[in-house]
Motif scaffolding. Structure first.
Motif, PDB file in Angstrom:
ATOM      1  N   MET A 189      42.760  39.199  51.479  1.00  0.00           N
ATOM      2  CA  MET A 189      43.320  39.793  50.268  1.00  0.00           C
ATOM      3  C   MET A 189      43.500  38.750  49.157  1.00  0.00           C
ATOM      4  O   MET A 189      43.276  39.028  47.982  1.00  0.00           O
ATOM      5  CB  MET A 189      44.667  40.456  50.590  1.00  0.00           C
ATOM      6  N   HIS A 190      43.880  37.537  49.554  1.00  0.00           N
ATOM      7  CA  HIS A 190      44.098  36.469  48.567  1.00  0.00           C
ATOM      8  C   HIS A 190      42.825  36.191  47.771  1.00  0.00           C
ATOM      9  O   HIS A 190      42.852  36.151  46.528  1.00  0.00           O
ATOM     10  CB  HIS A 190      44.562  35.196  49.277  1.00  0.00           C
ATOM     11  N   TYR A 191      41.703  36.034  48.471  1.00  0.00           N
ATOM     12  CA  TYR A 191      40.455  35.698  47.792  1.00  0.00           C
ATOM     13  C   TYR A 191      39.942  36.877  46.962  1.00  0.00           C
ATOM     14  O   TYR A 191      39.344  36.680  45.897  1.00  0.00           O
ATOM     15  CB  TYR A 191      39.404  35.256  48.806  1.00  0.00           C
ATOM     16  N   PHE A 192      40.176  38.090  47.441  1.00  0.00           N
ATOM     17  CA  PHE A 192      39.780  39.258  46.657  1.00  0.00           C
ATOM     18  C   PHE A 192      40.554  39.304  45.345  1.00  0.00           C
ATOM     19  O   PHE A 192      39.976  39.589  44.282  1.00  0.00           O
ATOM     20  CB  PHE A 192      40.032  40.542  47.456  1.00  0.00           C
ATOM     21  N   LEU A 193      41.843  39.021  45.395  1.00  0.00           N
ATOM     22  CA  LEU A 193      42.653  39.030  44.171  1.00  0.00           C
ATOM     23  C   LEU A 193      42.236  37.915  43.217  1.00  0.00           C
ATOM     24  O   LEU A 193      42.285  38.084  41.997  1.00  0.00           O
ATOM     25  CB  LEU A 193      44.137  38.906  44.524  1.00  0.00           C
ATOM     26  N   VAL A 194      41.831  36.776  43.775  1.00  0.00           N
ATOM     27  CA  VAL A 194      41.317  35.694  42.925  1.00  0.00           C
ATOM     28  C   VAL A 194      40.095  36.194  42.158  1.00  0.00           C
ATOM     29  O   VAL A 194      39.982  35.998  40.942  1.00  0.00           O
ATOM     30  CB  VAL A 194      40.939  34.456  43.769  1.00  0.00           C
ATOM     31  N   ALA A 195      39.176  36.853  42.867  1.00  0.00           N
ATOM     32  CA  ALA A 195      37.974  37.373  42.227  1.00  0.00           C
ATOM     33  C   ALA A 195      38.308  38.445  41.202  1.00  0.00           C
ATOM     34  O   ALA A 195      37.792  38.438  40.080  1.00  0.00           O
ATOM     35  CB  ALA A 195      37.028  37.946  43.291  1.00  0.00           C
ATOM     36  N   LEU A 196      39.188  39.371  41.580  1.00  0.00           N
ATOM     37  CA  LEU A 196      39.552  40.477  40.687  1.00  0.00           C
ATOM     38  C   LEU A 196      40.197  39.971  39.404  1.00  0.00           C
ATOM     39  O   LEU A 196      39.849  40.413  38.299  1.00  0.00           O
ATOM     40  CB  LEU A 196      40.500  41.434  41.414  1.00  0.00           C
ATOM     41  N   GLN A 197      41.114  39.030  39.543  1.00  0.00           N
ATOM     42  CA  GLN A 197      41.863  38.565  38.382  1.00  0.00           C
ATOM     43  C   GLN A 197      41.090  37.557  37.542  1.00  0.00           C
ATOM     44  O   GLN A 197      41.417  37.340  36.381  1.00  0.00           O
ATOM     45  CB  GLN A 197      43.213  38.002  38.830  1.00  0.00           C
ATOM     46  N   PHE A 198      40.039  36.979  38.126  1.00  0.00           N
ATOM     47  CA  PHE A 198      39.180  36.088  37.346  1.00  0.00           C
ATOM     48  C   PHE A 198      38.121  36.872  36.579  1.00  0.00           C
ATOM     49  O   PHE A 198      37.844  36.578  35.410  1.00  0.00           O
ATOM     50  CB  PHE A 198      38.494  35.069  38.257  1.00  0.00           C
ATOM     51  N   LEU A 199      37.541  37.878  37.220  1.00  0.00           N
ATOM     52  CA  LEU A 199      36.427  38.616  36.622  1.00  0.00           C
ATOM     53  C   LEU A 199      36.864  39.770  35.731  1.00  0.00           C
ATOM     54  O   LEU A 199      36.034  40.332  35.005  1.00  0.00           O
ATOM     55  CB  LEU A 199      35.503  39.157  37.720  1.00  0.00           C
ATOM     56  N   THR A 200      38.137  40.169  35.801  1.00  0.00           N
ATOM     57  CA  THR A 200      38.598  41.307  35.010  1.00  0.00           C
ATOM     58  C   THR A 200      39.934  40.988  34.341  1.00  0.00           C
ATOM     59  O   THR A 200      40.520  39.932  34.561  1.00  0.00           O
ATOM     60  CB  THR A 200      38.794  42.562  35.887  1.00  0.00           C
ATOM     61  N   ARG A 201      40.389  41.938  33.544  1.00  0.00           N
ATOM     62  CA  ARG A 201      41.713  41.854  32.919  1.00  0.00           C
ATOM     63  C   ARG A 201      42.771  42.555  33.765  1.00  0.00           C
ATOM     64  O   ARG A 201      43.897  42.753  33.319  1.00  0.00           O
ATOM     65  CB  ARG A 201      41.673  42.492  31.527  1.00  0.00           C
ATOM     66  N   ILE A 202      42.411  42.904  34.986  1.00  0.00           N
ATOM     67  CA  ILE A 202      43.362  43.554  35.894  1.00  0.00           C
ATOM     68  C   ILE A 202      44.157  42.470  36.616  1.00  0.00           C
ATOM     69  O   ILE A 202      43.613  41.741  37.448  1.00  0.00           O
ATOM     70  CB  ILE A 202      42.621  44.438  36.918  1.00  0.00           C
ATOM     71  N   HIS A 203      45.423  42.348  36.297  1.00  0.00           N
ATOM     72  CA  HIS A 203      46.273  41.319  36.904  1.00  0.00           C
ATOM     73  C   HIS A 203      47.402  41.987  37.681  1.00  0.00           C
ATOM     74  O   HIS A 203      48.177  42.763  37.119  1.00  0.00           O
ATOM     75  CB  HIS A 203      46.825  40.390  35.828  1.00  0.00           C
ATOM     76  N   ILE A 204      47.460  41.688  38.951  1.00  0.00           N
ATOM     77  CA  ILE A 204      48.417  42.322  39.847  1.00  0.00           C
ATOM     78  C   ILE A 204      49.562  41.380  40.193  1.00  0.00           C
ATOM     79  O   ILE A 204      50.737  41.755  40.139  1.00  0.00           O
ATOM     80  CB  ILE A 204      47.710  42.792  41.135  1.00  0.00           C
ATOM     81  N   ILE A 205      49.235  40.149  40.568  1.00  0.00           N
ATOM     82  CA  ILE A 205      50.259  39.159  40.910  1.00  0.00           C
ATOM     83  C   ILE A 205      49.898  37.825  40.265  1.00  0.00           C
ATOM     84  O   ILE A 205      48.758  37.616  39.853  1.00  0.00           O
ATOM     85  CB  ILE A 205      50.381  38.959  42.442  1.00  0.00           C
ATOM     86  N   LYS A 206      50.870  36.948  40.173  1.00  0.00           N
ATOM     87  CA  LYS A 206      50.605  35.601  39.677  1.00  0.00           C
ATOM     88  C   LYS A 206      50.164  34.721  40.832  1.00  0.00           C
ATOM     89  O   LYS A 206      50.840  34.630  41.858  1.00  0.00           O
ATOM     90  CB  LYS A 206      51.861  35.012  39.031  1.00  0.00           C
ATOM     91  N   GLN A 207      49.035  34.088  40.674  1.00  0.00           N
ATOM     92  CA  GLN A 207      48.518  33.190  41.707  1.00  0.00           C
ATOM     93  C   GLN A 207      48.551  31.762  41.166  1.00  0.00           C
ATOM     94  O   GLN A 207      47.850  31.432  40.204  1.00  0.00           O
ATOM     95  CB  GLN A 207      47.091  33.591  42.093  1.00  0.00           C
ATOM     96  N   ARG A 208      49.347  30.943  41.766  1.00  0.00           N
ATOM     97  CA  ARG A 208      49.549  29.578  41.282  1.00  0.00           C
ATOM     98  C   ARG A 208      48.808  28.573  42.158  1.00  0.00           C
ATOM     99  O   ARG A 208      48.499  28.835  43.320  1.00  0.00           O
ATOM    100  CB  ARG A 208      51.041  29.237  41.257  1.00  0.00           C
TER     101      ARG A 208
END
Length: 257
Positions: A1-20
């Protein structure tokens, strides 16, 4: 899930959580989930088309909205890469100068003209696609486009010694391609023959364009990845537009739906 969210939030304007404290490896490993990002976008495009067509019918306003929607949801990320790539590849300069032009934050005339022409082509293809296939087209298009990026990232060397795209290139491997390919096949093939034609044509084009760019630049860059994605989507649009001319004709349309 972590890597999927990295891809989602990098490639789109869809931001779900803050990844630091993300590392280069996090971006590299996220590449395998690019087609799933396409899946999310495909669902959003399909829902948007269903709502808009139900309210306004299949009109010019709806077509224009559906052409603009991918630009908004991706933050014009791939559009920027496409314009920079066109500025560099068609500058007629040597390799090093082309790479400098692509890195320049200013957009040149080649990039602007090419982007305007591309949007006009996309609008025309989408407007004349059989209504029966509109939602299928919009669902399949972003998945195939992002699988094309995976191919470009995984099979072609990076042209620069450093850069954002290098984080993806350095960590992409056979496992990346396998996972991405499985998810692409699972979500594209069930839509029928037109989707299969689009997948084959889109990935074939992505391979040839990546080969052409790699020969000119000595490898690919993050900008070229974006260009591969957006151009592959146009190829997918063309296949669905031409679906009634492909083997099977109207039967092809029926099976695709």
């Amino acid at each position: 899930m972590h890597y999927f969210l990295v891809a989602l939030q990098f490639l789109t304007r869809i931001h779900i959580i803050k990844q630091r404290n993300l590392r280069a490896a996090d971006f590299g490993k996220s590449t395998r989930y690019f087609p799933l990002v396409g899946l999310v976008l495909g669902i959003l495009y399909m829902l948007a088309s269903w709502c808009l067509i139900a309210i306004f019918g299949w009109s010019n306003v709806v077509t224009t909205t559906l052409v603009i929607l991918p630009v908004l949801l991706t933050g014009a990320l791939h559009c920027d890469g496409f314009m920079d790539t066109m500025d560099g590849l068609f500058s007629g300069r040597e390799r090093d100068r082309m790479l400098e032009i692509m890195k320049d934050s200013r957009v040149g005339s080649f990039g602007v003209v090419a982007f305007v022409m591309l949007m006009m082509i996309n609008w025309s293809l989408l407007r004349d696609t059989p209504l029966l296939l509109i939602m299928t087209t919009l669902f399949v298009m972003p998945i195939v486009g992002r699988m094309a990026m995976v191919l470009a990232i995984s099979f072609f060397s990076y042209a620069r010694e450093e850069g954002m795209g290098k984080a993806f290139s350095d960590h992409a491997n056979g496992k990346t391609v396998l996972i991405a390919a499985i998810s692409t096949v699972l979500f594209v093939i069930p839509w029928g023959p037109a989707a299969i034609y689009a997948l084959f044509a889109g990935l074939s084009f992505a391979w040839f364009f990546s080969t052409f760019a790699a020969r000119r630049l000595g490898g690919l860059t993050g900008d070229v990845y974006g260009a591969v994605e957006i151009l592959t989507e146009t190829v997918v649009l063309f296949v669905f537009f031409a679906a009634h001319w492909l083997p099977g004709g109207m039967l092809l349309l029926w099976k695709s739906w």
